[in-house]
Design a protein around this motif. Structure first.
Motif, PDB file in Angstrom:
ATOM      1  N   UNK A 107       0.827  -1.204   0.000  1.00 43.55           N
ATOM      2  CA  UNK A 107       0.000   0.000   0.000  1.00 43.55           C
ATOM      3  C   UNK A 107       0.865   1.259   0.000  1.00 43.55           C
ATOM      4  N   UNK A 108       1.996   1.216   0.706  1.00 45.92           N
ATOM      5  CA  UNK A 108       2.911   2.361   0.705  1.00 45.92           C
ATOM      6  C   UNK A 108       3.494   2.582  -0.683  1.00 45.92           C
ATOM      7  N   UNK A 130       7.889  -2.321   9.782  1.00 38.64           N
ATOM      8  CA  UNK A 130       7.150  -1.958   8.570  1.00 38.64           C
ATOM      9  C   UNK A 130       7.795  -0.756   7.875  1.00 38.64           C
ATOM     10  N   UNK A 131       8.157   0.267   8.650  1.00 37.02           N
ATOM     11  CA  UNK A 131       8.769   1.447   8.047  1.00 37.02           C
ATOM     12  C   UNK A 131      10.103   1.116   7.387  1.00 37.02           C
ATOM     13  N   UNK A 132      10.850   0.182   7.964  1.00 37.72           N
ATOM     14  CA  UNK A 132      12.113  -0.228   7.347  1.00 37.72           C
ATOM     15  C   UNK A 132      11.862  -0.863   5.988  1.00 37.72           C
ATOM     16  N   UNK A 133      10.835  -1.722   5.921  1.00 38.25           N
ATOM     17  CA  UNK A 133      10.503  -2.346   4.645  1.00 38.25           C
ATOM     18  C   UNK A 133      10.024  -1.302   3.636  1.00 38.25           C
ATOM     19  N   UNK A 134       9.211  -0.340   4.117  1.00 38.88           N
ATOM     20  CA  UNK A 134       8.729   0.729   3.240  1.00 38.88           C
ATOM     21  C   UNK A 134       9.898   1.561   2.721  1.00 38.88           C
ATOM     22  N   UNK A 135      10.877   1.811   3.583  1.00 35.71           N
ATOM     23  CA  UNK A 135      12.023   2.642   3.196  1.00 35.71           C
ATOM     24  C   UNK A 135      12.783   2.036   2.029  1.00 35.71           C
ATOM     25  N   UNK A 183       7.912  10.631   2.279  1.00 35.96           N
ATOM     26  CA  UNK A 183       8.340  10.755   3.662  1.00 35.96           C
ATOM     27  C   UNK A 183       7.702   9.613   4.459  1.00 35.96           C
ATOM     28  N   UNK A 184       8.390   9.169   5.506  1.00 27.93           N
ATOM     29  CA  UNK A 184       7.953   8.010   6.284  1.00 27.93           C
ATOM     30  C   UNK A 184       7.971   8.379   7.761  1.00 27.93           C
ATOM     31  N   UNK A 212      18.788   6.451   7.591  1.00 34.51           N
ATOM     32  CA  UNK A 212      19.784   6.021   6.614  1.00 34.51           C
ATOM     33  C   UNK A 212      19.180   5.079   5.571  1.00 34.51           C
ATOM     34  N   UNK A 213      18.308   4.178   5.973  1.00 37.46           N
ATOM     35  CA  UNK A 213      17.654   3.304   5.007  1.00 37.46           C
ATOM     36  C   UNK A 213      16.851   4.106   3.990  1.00 37.46           C
ATOM     37  N   UNK A 214      16.211   5.168   4.465  1.00 32.64           N
ATOM     38  CA  UNK A 214      15.340   5.967   3.596  1.00 32.64           C
ATOM     39  C   UNK A 214      16.071   7.103   2.902  1.00 32.64           C
TER      40      UNK A 214
END
Length: 276
Positions: free
Chosen positions: A5-6, A41-46, A53-54, A78-80
């Motif tokens: 979805x992201x 989840x945010x790490x995967x989205x990044x 923006x996350x 850093x991931x993002x």
């Protein structure tokens, strides 16, 4: 599902994706505890996105260890490649209290929030850092590497309609020390409101008088309603009132269609309203 979805949100031209960082609270409304961890989840989205923006919406910092949040947020920054925003507040406490014996006293959590923010900034500096507070103590600690850039912090803040209460707005002044506010609007009787535009306009004027530098005012709509403030005219009105971000919540989809992401995906793919 949430990561997909992201990705859809980024393709649709949306500017940000914010994940519910569920507090450890008792199940008083017959909704089960959310199992998925917001930070994972945010790490995967990044790593699956490039532009959006996350952030969390919100992280109850008093119910977390601030040094762990410092480590996680640096990793996400850093991931993002510098797309992470930290959104913090006291968190919501249900009437039955915390099922995990977390601190529920509001004033205590406010002091823990202030100290936690101090700790975060000290650890993000990349320099050696010590801290001796009421709730947190650190002795000559250094976190390396530091974040790629200054991580923006948005803080929940209370805006009172009664002007006589403005000098006492501690939570809003806390937000002013950082980079943005997620406003809760209170009337003279202490009732909360979703933040009508007139309130946001007055708050924006007050903020400009108090702080002469860029500052985000983050408004949210939608919630459990499917048709709240989603067209270009409404978005333009919020922008003109002083809001810099409009977050479209999609709780209605989660609660009305559990386990079925398609209604949420359809809404996300419509893209954001685009005021001229």
């Amino acid at each position: 599902m949430i990561v997909d979805l992201a990705v859809d949100a980024e393709k649709a031209g949306r500017e940000g994706v914010f994940v519910w960082d569920t507090p450890y609270a008792s199940d008083v409304d017959e909704r089960a505890q959310e199992t998925f961890d917001a930070w994972a989840l945010m790490s995967a989205i990044a790593v699956r996105t490039e532009r959006v923006q996350i952030g969390t919406m919100i992280t109850p910092l008093a119910w977390r260890r601030p040094w762990e949040i410092a480590r996680q947020s640096t990793t996400l920054d850093r991931l993002s490649k510098g797309r992470f925003i930290l959104c913090v507040g006291l968190g919501w406490v249900p009437e039955a209290g915390s099922a995990f014996n977390e601190e529920t006293d509001r004033r205590t959590r406010a002091r823990m929030l202030d100290e936690g923010l101090d700790v975060l900034k000290g650890l993000w500096s990349g320099e050696r850092f010590s801290y001796d507070g009421e709730h947190y103590t650190l002795d000559n600690v250094q976190f390396v590497p530091a974040p790629m850039r200054k991580i923006p912090i948005w803080v929940v803040g209370a805006w009172h309609r009664d002007p006589t209460a403005w000098p006492k707005m501690k939570s809003l002044r806390r937000a002013l020390r950082h980079d943005g506010v997620l406003p809760n609007v209170f009337d003279a009787e202490g009732n909360t409101h979703e933040g009508p535009m007139d309130d946001i306009r007055r708050m924006a004027e007050w903020i400009r008088a108090e702080r002469n530098e860029p500052f985000d005012i983050v408004c949210e709509g939608g919630g459990e309603k499917e048709d709240v403030n989603t067209d270009a005219n409404s978005a333009r009105a919020w922008r003109d009132a002083g809001a810099t971000w409009w977050l479209e919540a999609v709780w209605w989809s989660m609660y009305r269609h559990p386990g079925n992401p398609e209604p949420m995906r359809e809404r996300i793919r419509q893209g954001p309203p685009k005021p001229s």
